[in-house]
Design an enzyme around this catalytic site. Structure first.
Site, PDB file in Angstrom:
ATOM      1  CE1 TYR A   1      -3.910   2.199   0.389  1.00  0.00           C
ATOM      2  CE2 TYR A   1      -2.783   3.130   2.293  1.00  0.00           C
ATOM      3  CZ  TYR A   1      -3.811   3.175   1.366  1.00  0.00           C
ATOM      4  OH  TYR A   1      -4.736   4.196   1.405  1.00  0.00           O
TER       5      TYR A   1
ATOM      6  CB  ILE B   1     -10.812   9.407   5.687  1.00  0.00           C
ATOM      7  CG1 ILE B   1      -9.691  10.362   5.237  1.00  0.00           C
ATOM      8  CG2 ILE B   1     -12.197   9.956   5.373  1.00  0.00           C
ATOM      9  CD1 ILE B   1      -9.683  11.720   5.891  1.00  0.00           C
TER      10      ILE B   1
HETATM   11  P1  NDP Z   1     -13.430   2.261   0.675  1.00  0.00           P
HETATM   12  O1  NDP Z   1     -12.885   0.902   0.905  1.00  0.00           O
HETATM   13  O2  NDP Z   1     -14.478   2.782   1.594  1.00  0.00           O
HETATM   14  O3  NDP Z   1     -13.993   2.362  -0.833  1.00  0.00           O
HETATM   15  C1  NDP Z   1     -13.157   1.913  -1.876  1.00  0.00           C
HETATM   16  C2  NDP Z   1     -13.763   2.283  -3.206  1.00  0.00           C
HETATM   17  O4  NDP Z   1     -12.864   1.838  -4.237  1.00  0.00           O
HETATM   18  C3  NDP Z   1     -15.088   1.597  -3.447  1.00  0.00           C
HETATM   19  O5  NDP Z   1     -15.908   2.445  -4.221  1.00  0.00           O
HETATM   20  C4  NDP Z   1     -14.688   0.376  -4.254  1.00  0.00           C
HETATM   21  O6  NDP Z   1     -15.720  -0.101  -5.103  1.00  0.00           O
HETATM   22  C5  NDP Z   1     -13.572   0.954  -5.102  1.00  0.00           C
HETATM   23  N1  NDP Z   1     -12.680  -0.080  -5.632  1.00  0.00           N
HETATM   24  C6  NDP Z   1     -11.910  -0.952  -4.936  1.00  0.00           C
HETATM   25  N2  NDP Z   1     -11.239  -1.736  -5.792  1.00  0.00           N
HETATM   26  C7  NDP Z   1     -11.595  -1.358  -7.046  1.00  0.00           C
HETATM   27  C8  NDP Z   1     -11.256  -1.793  -8.344  1.00  0.00           C
HETATM   28  N3  NDP Z   1     -10.388  -2.787  -8.554  1.00  0.00           N
HETATM   29  N4  NDP Z   1     -11.812  -1.167  -9.404  1.00  0.00           N
HETATM   30  C9  NDP Z   1     -12.704  -0.172  -9.216  1.00  0.00           C
HETATM   31  N5  NDP Z   1     -13.075   0.291  -8.012  1.00  0.00           N
HETATM   32  C10 NDP Z   1     -12.518  -0.304  -6.939  1.00  0.00           C
HETATM   33  O7  NDP Z   1     -12.148   3.224   0.657  1.00  0.00           O
HETATM   34  P2  NDP Z   1     -11.974   4.775   1.054  1.00  0.00           P
HETATM   35  O8  NDP Z   1     -13.148   5.546   0.619  1.00  0.00           O
HETATM   36  O9  NDP Z   1     -11.533   4.845   2.450  1.00  0.00           O
HETATM   37  O10 NDP Z   1     -10.691   5.127   0.170  1.00  0.00           O
HETATM   38  C11 NDP Z   1     -10.799   5.821  -1.066  1.00  0.00           C
HETATM   39  C12 NDP Z   1      -9.394   6.221  -1.485  1.00  0.00           C
HETATM   40  O11 NDP Z   1      -8.810   7.022  -0.468  1.00  0.00           O
HETATM   41  C13 NDP Z   1      -8.447   5.043  -1.686  1.00  0.00           C
HETATM   42  O12 NDP Z   1      -7.577   5.316  -2.758  1.00  0.00           O
HETATM   43  C14 NDP Z   1      -7.677   5.008  -0.389  1.00  0.00           C
HETATM   44  O13 NDP Z   1      -6.411   4.415  -0.540  1.00  0.00           O
HETATM   45  C15 NDP Z   1      -7.573   6.485  -0.092  1.00  0.00           C
HETATM   46  N6  NDP Z   1      -7.284   6.793   1.290  1.00  0.00           N
HETATM   47  C16 NDP Z   1      -8.162   6.449   2.282  1.00  0.00           C
HETATM   48  C17 NDP Z   1      -7.875   6.753   3.594  1.00  0.00           C
HETATM   49  C18 NDP Z   1      -8.784   6.421   4.735  1.00  0.00           C
HETATM   50  O14 NDP Z   1      -8.381   6.632   5.877  1.00  0.00           O
HETATM   51  N7  NDP Z   1      -9.984   5.933   4.495  1.00  0.00           N
HETATM   52  C19 NDP Z   1      -6.620   7.439   3.952  1.00  0.00           C
HETATM   53  C20 NDP Z   1      -5.783   7.768   2.832  1.00  0.00           C
HETATM   54  C21 NDP Z   1      -6.115   7.448   1.556  1.00  0.00           C
HETATM   55  P3  NDP Z   1     -16.687  -1.321  -4.661  1.00  0.00           P
HETATM   56  O15 NDP Z   1     -17.744  -0.712  -3.768  1.00  0.00           O
HETATM   57  O16 NDP Z   1     -17.236  -1.810  -5.941  1.00  0.00           O
HETATM   58  O17 NDP Z   1     -15.838  -2.313  -3.940  1.00  0.00           O
END
Ligand code: NDP
Length: 253
Positions: free
Chosen positions: A154, A187
């Site tokens: 990651y 987050i």
């Molecule tokens: P969630 O796990 O809540 O949501 C992930 C999202 O990504 C979902 O919409 C999921 O779709 C989609 N997804 C996962 N794999 C794929 C794929 N192979 N192709 C298309 N869509 C995909 O994550 P967050 O909202 O927390 O995170 C969003 C972004 O923010 C990420 O890049 C994460 O690394 C980044 N981030 C998050 C932090 C946090 O603390 N939450 C901190 C720092 C960065 P589906 O519903 O279909 O699975």
């Protein structure tokens, strides 16, 4: 209305941060293509966007697969118009110690989190170049520049996103395409809740370690995305904006 009648595409828009970003863009007047691994997941957000009076398209697209990315961008152009705003948000995190880490774990992070930025930005830039410009916002992470243990895949993927932002920005500037990165701290989303439930960390300790004494919200991140995507940030490109409640500034006990 910062993005009136502009076309935006948000990856990972079914839930969490991506859902809040998609809705924030719609509130600013954008029509939004919402991508997720399933159409049903994307459709829930698309319905809420339509309720705001904007057009929305729900698409199943695994962002690490070139053919699926090409198809999603082609449908967006055909049904909403050329993409002017791209948010590369989709991501996964599956922490594991180095000694237990598999090749699949490395590939999963690099493919979904980093290769997707290459594929989606290439597809978007082709449409933006024709349309005369646009903005790309990559969702990185504070771990792109700050190390945490048992998270090699990651962290490496988010460091790649951070630096890809600079490379893409300087290559695309001549086409009036800006590329920036928003790097969230912790987050409260499914991702964090699931890691906490798996015992990877305790949410109350994360809150205590954060100078603002709270986890962030998707709305905190969406507000930063709206700013860097808008013309107010018209001279900003190749930058990473950290949204972390003071986490990375903190260096005391
Ligand atoms: P969630 O796990 O809540 O949501 C992930 C999202 O990504 C979902 O919409 C999921 O779709 C989609 N997804 C996962 N794999 C794929 C794929 N192979 N192709 C298309 N869509 C995909 O994550 P967050 O909202 O927390 O995170 C969003 C972004 O923010 C990420 O890049 C994460 O690394 C980044 N981030 C998050 C932090 C946090 O603390 N939450 C901190 C720092 C960065 P589906 O519903 O279909 O699975």
């Amino acid at each position: 209305m910062r993005f009136n009648n502009q076309v935006a595409l948000v990856t990972g828009g079914s839930r969490g941060i991506g859902r809040d970003i998609a809705l924030a863009l719609a509130r600013e007047g954008a029509d939004v293509a919402v991508l997720a691994t399933t159409e049903a997941g994307a459709e829930a957000t698309a319905q809420d966007i339509r309720a705001l009076g904007r057009r929305a398209l729900a698409l199943a697209c695994r962002v690490q697969i070139a053919d699926e990315v090409s198809a999603a961008f082609a449908r967006t152009a055909a049904e909403l118009g050329p993409v002017q705003l791209l948010v590369n948000n989709a991501g996964v995190s599956q922490p594991v110690s180095l000694f237990d880490m598999s090749e699949e774990n490395w590939d999963l992070h690099m493919d979904v989190n980093a290769k997707s930025v290459f594929l989606c930005t290439q597809a978007a830039a082709r449409q933006m170049r024709e349309a005369g410009g646009g903005a790309v916002v990559n969702i990185g992470s504070i771990v792109g520049q700050n190390a945490i243990p048992q998270t090699l895949g990651y962290c490496a993927s988010k460091a790649a996103v951070d630096h890809m932002t600079r490379v893409l920005a300087i290559e695309l500037a001549r086409y009036k395409i800006r590329v920036n990165c928003v790097a969230p701290g912790y987050i409260r989303t499914d991702l964090i809740e699931q890691l906490a439930a798996a015992g990877k960390f305790a949410l109350n300790l994360l809150e205590r370690r954060t100078p603002q004494r709270r986890l962030g919200t998707g709305a905190d991140v969406a507000a930063a995305v709206i700013y860097v995507a808008s013309e107010e940030a018209g001279f900003m490109t190749g930058q990473t904006l950290t949204i972390d409640g003071g986490w990375t500034a903190y260096g005391y006990l």
